[in-house]
Scaffold this active site. Structure first.
Site, mmCIF file in Angstrom:
data_model
loop_
_atom_site.group_PDB
_atom_site.id
_atom_site.type_symbol
_atom_site.label_atom_id
_atom_site.label_comp_id
_atom_site.label_asym_id
_atom_site.label_seq_id
_atom_site.Cartn_x
_atom_site.Cartn_y
_atom_site.Cartn_z
ATOM 1 N N LYS A 1 3.434 10.510 8.070
ATOM 2 C CA LYS A 1 3.025 10.164 9.444
ATOM 3 C C LYS A 1 3.879 10.834 10.529
ATOM 4 O O LYS A 1 3.688 11.999 10.801
ATOM 5 C CB LYS A 1 2.986 8.655 9.601
ATOM 6 N N TYR B 1 0.863 -1.192 0.000
ATOM 7 C CA TYR B 1 0.000 0.000 0.000
ATOM 8 C C TYR B 1 0.897 1.240 0.000
ATOM 9 O O TYR B 1 1.754 1.400 0.868
ATOM 10 C CB TYR B 1 -0.897 0.006 1.247
ATOM 11 N N ASP C 1 9.343 3.028 0.515
ATOM 12 C CA ASP C 1 8.220 3.745 1.111
ATOM 13 C C ASP C 1 8.322 3.557 2.616
ATOM 14 O O ASP C 1 7.967 2.512 3.160
ATOM 15 C CB ASP C 1 6.899 3.196 0.556
#
Ligand SMILES: Cc1ncc(COP(=O)(O)O)c(C=O)c1O
Length: 442
Positions: free
Chosen positions: A282, A153, A255
């Protein structure tokens, strides 16, 4: 209690106000919210406030937070230095039509800490970070296809919305996974641009990559697959990707939107493998909206307006002083010692869950590294998406609602992330609660 229905009845009793708000929310928002990733059945709770390790819902019920805003709040909720800094900044202005100093301060800290980042740019989300890393790789190499792993994802833009939560029965063999759309509404050409790899199967992934090497601009991978359950890559797999991409002048993108939690230099430091580009998000905004992408100077220079720019990049809120200052204060409090303590606590939690399941003879695999964990009810090893797709999800769903009922918040797929506020005492409470919930649901 021994059925989904009983956990469900208790959940309905405990969450009356959330239910009423959610039903009203559905009048204005499809499904009652703007993030499908935090929807669960029968409906999610509404949280009214959060402080330290505790979140309180609309019904006044307190839960220990073991997911921390999908891994974001690494210092817990309402970390006072961030609140103080941001409050000062609100008086000084929320955003300007000119650069601000905190953006530079945050970029400097990230470039000093993360081995692959020579230059870096900010966005408002991890989605925009991976979008830009892939776009940069395409511009740099002049090629368009890229490879990603099945189940990986990387946000919600078109390019990466391929082979995310796939129905394995439609996804071809494990040795040759098909590219499948993860959403309706994608242009069909998108699928032709994505080469799908099995995670952690070094030999098969290399064979697939070799077959497509002349078309590939990039390979993008999470060093720890986050949303599917905190599944770490093997060192062998990442080092194969590094070797292959170097040999063929393909851009390797890590990522690290979630995995930057693992060490002060990210997972790339932990594994000792440096990619060409890194996507971040984040934790680096201290809880405020943020993303960043950084990497090799010769790639990142494509964004420099003094020499082009060859790659377009704008965004009204990019690098806004509030997110930047919150990020600076957060990073300054994330010392090597803090990472080490989080890692010890993460290890403790993973071992306790494992031991409880051994005691109760419930097949389980507990994944994760550092402060990240995932609980999978399975007797087979968990190395990739297909292993996850093959777990006891009925038990998982009951345990999730049971934990909610007993005052513990994790992600619905039993994935979690500690903060510096979830200490040994909170871990003890988690373990006791987990044992209680599991025993009434098996
Ligand atoms: C690994 C990974 N990459 C990218 C993203 C997208 O980040 P955002 O939700 O900020 O767009 C996420 C979000 O959970 C993620 O886990």
């Amino acid at each position: 209690m021994n059925s989904t229905h009983d956990e469900l009845s208790r959940y309905l009793e405990l969450t009356l106000k959330s239910k009423a708000f959610w039903e009203n929310a559905c009048e204005y928002l499809p499904g009652g919210d703007s993030r499908n990733s935090i929807y669960w059945r029968p409906y999610p709770i509404f949280i009214e406030s959060a402080k330290g390790a505790v979140v309180t819902d609309l019904d006044g019920y307190e839960r220990l937070d073991f997911i921390n805003t999908m891994t974001t709040m690494i210092l817990g909720h309402g970390f006072q230095p961030v609140i103080d800094g941001v409050t000062r900044q609100l008086d000084a202005g929320v955003g300007y039509n000119a650069p601000n100093i905190y953006q530079v301060e945050l970029a400097r800290r990230l470039c000093e800490r993360i081995p692959s980042c020579e230059l870096l740019r900010f966005t408002n989300s991890g989605t925009e970070a991976t979008l830009n890393a892939i776009r940069a790789a395409r511009a740099f190499t002049g090629r368009t296809a890229f490879a990603k792993v099945e189940g990986g994802y990387h946000g919600t833009h078109d390019s990466v919305s391929v082979s995310v939560r796939v129905d394995v029965s439609k996804a071809g063999s494990a040795n040759a996974p098909h590219a499948l759309a993860a959403s309706e509404g994608l242009p069909s050409e998108i699928l032709d641009q994505v080469v799908v790899l099995p995670f952690n199967d070094t030999e098969v992934a290399l064979a697939i990559l070799e077959e497509h090497h002349s078309d590939l601009a990039a390979v993008i991978v999470e060093p720890v697959m986050g949303s599917v359950g905190m599944v770490p890559a093997s060192h062998e797999f990442l080092s194969m990707l590094r070797g292959f991409t170097q040999e063929h002048d393909i851009v390797l993108i890590f990522d690290e939107v979630i995995s930057y939690r693992v060490s002060i230099g990210g997972c790339q430091s932990y594994y000792g493998i440096t990619p060409d580009m890194t996507a971040l998000g984040k934790i680096i905004g201290g809880g405020f909206p943020v993303g960043a992408f950084g990497g090799r100077r010769d790639i990142m220079e494509l964004y420099d307006p003094r020499i082009g720019p060859r790659v377009a990049h704008a965004g009204t809120f990019n690098g806004n002083p509030v997110s930047m200052l919150a990020g600076v204060i957060t990073l300054d409090n994330l010392t090597p010692k803090v990472y080490q303590e989080l890692e010890i606590l993460g290890h403790e939690l993973r071992s306790q869950i494992q031991n409880i399941c051994i005691d109760m003879e419930v097949p389980v695999q507990v994944t994760g590294i550092g402060s990240l964990f995932g609980i999978h009810f399975a007797d087979h090893g968990i190395h990739n998406y297909r292993d996850i797709a093959n777990c006891n999800n009925e038990l998982r769903d009951r345990v999730f609602l049971g934990l909610m009922n007993e005052g513990i918040l994790v992600a619905p797929n039993l994935v979690g992330a500690l903060s510096t506020e979830t200490k040994l005492e909170e871990i003890r409470v988690f373990s006791e609660t987990f044992r209680k919930v599991l025993s009434r649901n098996i």
